[in-house]
Write a protein that holds these residues in place. Structure first.
Motif, PDB file in Angstrom:
ATOM      1  N   UNK A 151       0.836  -1.198   0.000  1.00  0.00           N
ATOM      2  CA  UNK A 151       0.000   0.000   0.000  1.00  0.00           C
ATOM      3  C   UNK A 151       0.872   1.249   0.000  1.00  0.00           C
ATOM      4  N   UNK A 152       0.406   2.349  -0.601  1.00  0.00           N
ATOM      5  CA  UNK A 152       1.179   3.592  -0.614  1.00  0.00           C
ATOM      6  C   UNK A 152       1.485   4.091   0.800  1.00  0.00           C
ATOM      7  N   UNK A 153       2.636   4.706   0.965  1.00  0.00           N
ATOM      8  CA  UNK A 153       3.036   5.194   2.287  1.00  0.00           C
ATOM      9  C   UNK A 153       2.098   6.257   2.830  1.00  0.00           C
ATOM     10  N   UNK A 154       1.429   6.980   1.937  1.00  0.00           N
ATOM     11  CA  UNK A 154       0.560   8.058   2.381  1.00  0.00           C
ATOM     12  C   UNK A 154      -0.648   7.557   3.175  1.00  0.00           C
ATOM     13  N   UNK A 155      -1.054   6.304   2.942  1.00  0.00           N
ATOM     14  CA  UNK A 155      -2.197   5.766   3.685  1.00  0.00           C
ATOM     15  C   UNK A 155      -1.773   4.811   4.801  1.00  0.00           C
ATOM     16  N   UNK A 156      -0.480   4.633   4.995  1.00  0.00           N
ATOM     17  CA  UNK A 156      -0.008   3.742   6.058  1.00  0.00           C
ATOM     18  C   UNK A 156      -0.511   4.151   7.440  1.00  0.00           C
ATOM     19  N   UNK A 157      -0.571   5.465   7.781  1.00  0.00           N
ATOM     20  CA  UNK A 157      -1.126   5.833   9.102  1.00  0.00           C
ATOM     21  C   UNK A 157      -2.549   5.333   9.308  1.00  0.00           C
ATOM     22  N   UNK A 158      -3.368   5.325   8.241  1.00  0.00           N
ATOM     23  CA  UNK A 158      -4.737   4.814   8.342  1.00  0.00           C
ATOM     24  C   UNK A 158      -4.742   3.309   8.563  1.00  0.00           C
ATOM     25  N   UNK A 159      -3.771   2.643   7.965  1.00  0.00           N
ATOM     26  CA  UNK A 159      -3.642   1.194   8.154  1.00  0.00           C
ATOM     27  C   UNK A 159      -3.326   0.884   9.614  1.00  0.00           C
ATOM     28  N   UNK A 160      -2.446   1.670  10.210  1.00  0.00           N
ATOM     29  CA  UNK A 160      -1.999   1.400  11.577  1.00  0.00           C
ATOM     30  C   UNK A 160      -3.063   1.690  12.633  1.00  0.00           C
ATOM     31  N   UNK A 161      -3.981   2.616  12.349  1.00  0.00           N
ATOM     32  CA  UNK A 161      -5.029   2.919  13.339  1.00  0.00           C
ATOM     33  C   UNK A 161      -6.288   2.081  13.107  1.00  0.00           C
ATOM     34  N   UNK A 162      -6.261   1.248  12.085  1.00  0.00           N
ATOM     35  CA  UNK A 162      -7.394   0.379  11.786  1.00  0.00           C
ATOM     36  C   UNK A 162      -7.330  -0.875  12.666  1.00  0.00           C
ATOM     37  N   UNK A 163      -8.297  -1.099  13.548  1.00  0.00           N
ATOM     38  CA  UNK A 163      -8.245  -2.293  14.417  1.00  0.00           C
ATOM     39  C   UNK A 163      -8.298  -3.599  13.646  1.00  0.00           C
ATOM     40  N   UNK A 164      -8.934  -3.586  12.465  1.00  0.00           N
ATOM     41  CA  UNK A 164      -9.009  -4.811  11.670  1.00  0.00           C
ATOM     42  C   UNK A 164      -7.655  -5.230  11.118  1.00  0.00           C
ATOM     43  N   UNK A 165      -6.739  -4.283  11.010  1.00  0.00           N
ATOM     44  CA  UNK A 165      -5.385  -4.615  10.560  1.00  0.00           C
ATOM     45  C   UNK A 165      -4.760  -5.642  11.493  1.00  0.00           C
ATOM     46  N   UNK A 166      -4.913  -5.444  12.776  1.00  0.00           N
ATOM     47  CA  UNK A 166      -4.290  -6.320  13.768  1.00  0.00           C
ATOM     48  C   UNK A 166      -5.091  -7.607  13.972  1.00  0.00           C
ATOM     49  N   UNK A 167      -6.401  -7.519  13.739  1.00  0.00           N
ATOM     50  CA  UNK A 167      -7.224  -8.734  13.775  1.00  0.00           C
ATOM     51  C   UNK A 167      -6.848  -9.664  12.636  1.00  0.00           C
ATOM     52  N   UNK A 168      -6.698  -9.099  11.452  1.00  0.00           N
ATOM     53  CA  UNK A 168      -6.273  -9.878  10.292  1.00  0.00           C
ATOM     54  C   UNK A 168      -4.876 -10.443  10.512  1.00  0.00           C
ATOM     55  N   UNK A 169      -4.024  -9.658  11.163  1.00  0.00           N
ATOM     56  CA  UNK A 169      -2.647 -10.072  11.426  1.00  0.00           C
ATOM     57  C   UNK A 169      -2.592 -11.328  12.294  1.00  0.00           C
ATOM     58  N   UNK A 170      -3.294 -11.333  13.409  1.00  0.00           N
ATOM     59  CA  UNK A 170      -3.241 -12.489  14.309  1.00  0.00           C
ATOM     60  C   UNK A 170      -3.893 -13.706  13.668  1.00  0.00           C
ATOM     61  N   UNK A 171      -4.936 -13.473  12.851  1.00  0.00           N
ATOM     62  CA  UNK A 171      -5.598 -14.591  12.193  1.00  0.00           C
ATOM     63  C   UNK A 171      -4.672 -15.248  11.175  1.00  0.00           C
ATOM     64  N   UNK A 172      -3.946 -14.427  10.419  1.00  0.00           N
ATOM     65  CA  UNK A 172      -2.994 -14.976   9.457  1.00  0.00           C
ATOM     66  C   UNK A 172      -1.837 -15.672  10.167  1.00  0.00           C
ATOM     67  N   UNK A 173      -1.394 -15.089  11.249  1.00  0.00           N
ATOM     68  CA  UNK A 173      -0.287 -15.668  12.013  1.00  0.00           C
ATOM     69  C   UNK A 173      -0.630 -17.091  12.457  1.00  0.00           C
ATOM     70  N   UNK A 174      -1.878 -17.283  12.876  1.00  0.00           N
ATOM     71  CA  UNK A 174      -2.335 -18.605  13.326  1.00  0.00           C
ATOM     72  C   UNK A 174      -2.573 -19.529  12.127  1.00  0.00           C
ATOM     73  N   UNK A 175      -3.302 -19.017  11.138  1.00  0.00           N
ATOM     74  CA  UNK A 175      -3.701 -19.839   9.994  1.00  0.00           C
ATOM     75  C   UNK A 175      -2.512 -20.373   9.213  1.00  0.00           C
ATOM     76  N   UNK A 176      -1.503 -19.518   8.993  1.00  0.00           N
ATOM     77  CA  UNK A 176      -0.353 -19.902   8.180  1.00  0.00           C
ATOM     78  C   UNK A 176       0.801 -20.432   9.021  1.00  0.00           C
ATOM     79  N   UNK A 177       0.566 -20.604  10.324  1.00  0.00           N
ATOM     80  CA  UNK A 177       1.556 -21.198  11.229  1.00  0.00           C
ATOM     81  C   UNK A 177       2.916 -20.493  11.091  1.00  0.00           C
ATOM     82  N   UNK A 178       2.909 -19.198  11.426  1.00  0.00           N
ATOM     83  CA  UNK A 178       4.102 -18.374  11.258  1.00  0.00           C
ATOM     84  C   UNK A 178       4.949 -18.234  12.521  1.00  0.00           C
ATOM     85  N   UNK A 179       4.706 -19.087  13.498  1.00  0.00           N
ATOM     86  CA  UNK A 179       5.405 -18.943  14.779  1.00  0.00           C
ATOM     87  C   UNK A 179       6.914 -19.146  14.662  1.00  0.00           C
TER      88      UNK A 179
END
Length: 275
Positions: free
Chosen positions: A186-214
């Motif tokens: 994603x463009x750097x100009x919208x990165x601040x919006x990505x970081x304040x989006x709670x779904x960003x971190x929800x998607x993150x933990x779900x992918x971490x579990x699903x793809x076994x990234x431990x």
């Protein structure tokens, strides 16, 4: 407790009878899967298993959107007078609100399970432990956004207003979460919006579990868009559970309070045949 169970059974029965609603929710998930799979194949640099990366995002977004959209039934109950009849019964309002939240959560959860099954046919491999963790996250996300849906439905004065509120709420959160398009491209100009989006971190933990990234290093997790480096401050995947848990608690309280003081006599549903 009987009142909560009765509302839960009623809403689940109505959903099962509405086969078109379930069919279209699955069709939309499949549509996003095929459309964005081409994007992932061409732009997913540094991402391990890009197709599975996409599938996991679509699963959690299906739960998120379903939990919010299922709140439409609350508006319909209000407009048809069903809610007024329940309120004059011995059932307390807080029991009604919990029954509505639970029914939306269960429906969203099972829609997520259906997408998981579709994902398995496309190559998503899961262990029993991963599956159980995914179910826990889906339930937490379902409860959280069912509470938000109930809160918005209690604020709305018409079904049209509610649909606009849901669209305005879901569209930016969905596409800025990295579920369909990786946050790393994603463009750097919208990165601040990505970081304040709670779904960003929800998607993150779900992918971490699903793809076994431990077993991946922190650097690899950041490159995959599962961990985030915000000017030297590292946000790891499990921060998503903390963020969504806080949201769940806050909006559960707000939804119950708002539902308790809502005036259901002014709720209207858009009638396309009205002159």
């Amino acid at each position: 407790m009987r009142g909560i169970i009765a509302i839960l059974k009623r809403n689940l029965t109505n959903f099962i009878r509405d086969k078109m609603r379930l069919a279209f929710s699955i069709i939309m998930s499949v549509f996003f899967l095929f459309v964005f799979s081409f994007v992932m194949k061409s732009t997913a640099v540094g991402i391990v298993q890009p197709l599975n990366y996409l599938i996991s995002g679509i699963i959690i977004m299906t739960v998120f959107q379903a939990a919010l959209s299922n709140s439409t039934s609350i508006i319909e109950d209000m407009s048809m007078g069903f809610m007024k009849e329940i309120i004059v019964s011995p059932i307390k309002r807080w029991q009604i609100s919990i029954g509505q939240v639970l029914s939306s959560t269960v429906i969203a959860f099972f829609q997520g399970l259906l997408v998981i099954v579709l994902g398995m046919f496309m190559g998503l491999n899961l262990s029993i432990f991963q599956f159980l963790q995914m179910c826990a996250v889906m339930l937490l996300v379902g409860i959280t956004f069912s509470c938000i849906g109930l809160y918005l439905a209690s604020l709305a004065k018409s079904s049209t207003t509610f649909q606009i509120m849901i669209t305005v709420f879901t569209f930016p959160l969905t596409f800025l979460s990295g579920a369909y398009i990786p946050t790393t491209i994603m463009p750097k100009i919208i990165q601040p919006l990505v970081y304040i989006n709670p779904l960003t971190y929800t998607t993150s933990i779900f992918r971490y579990i699903t793809l076994d990234m431990k077993n991946l290093t922190l650097t690899a997790l950041i490159k995959s868009g599962v961990a985030f480096n915000i000017h030297g401050f590292i946000i790891r995947p499990y921060a998503g559970l903390f963020i969504i848990s806080i949201m769940c608690a806050v909006f559960f309280i707000l939804s119950v309070i708002q539902f308790n003081k809502a005036d259901f006599s002014n709720i209207k549903v858009f009638d396309p045949h009205a002159k």
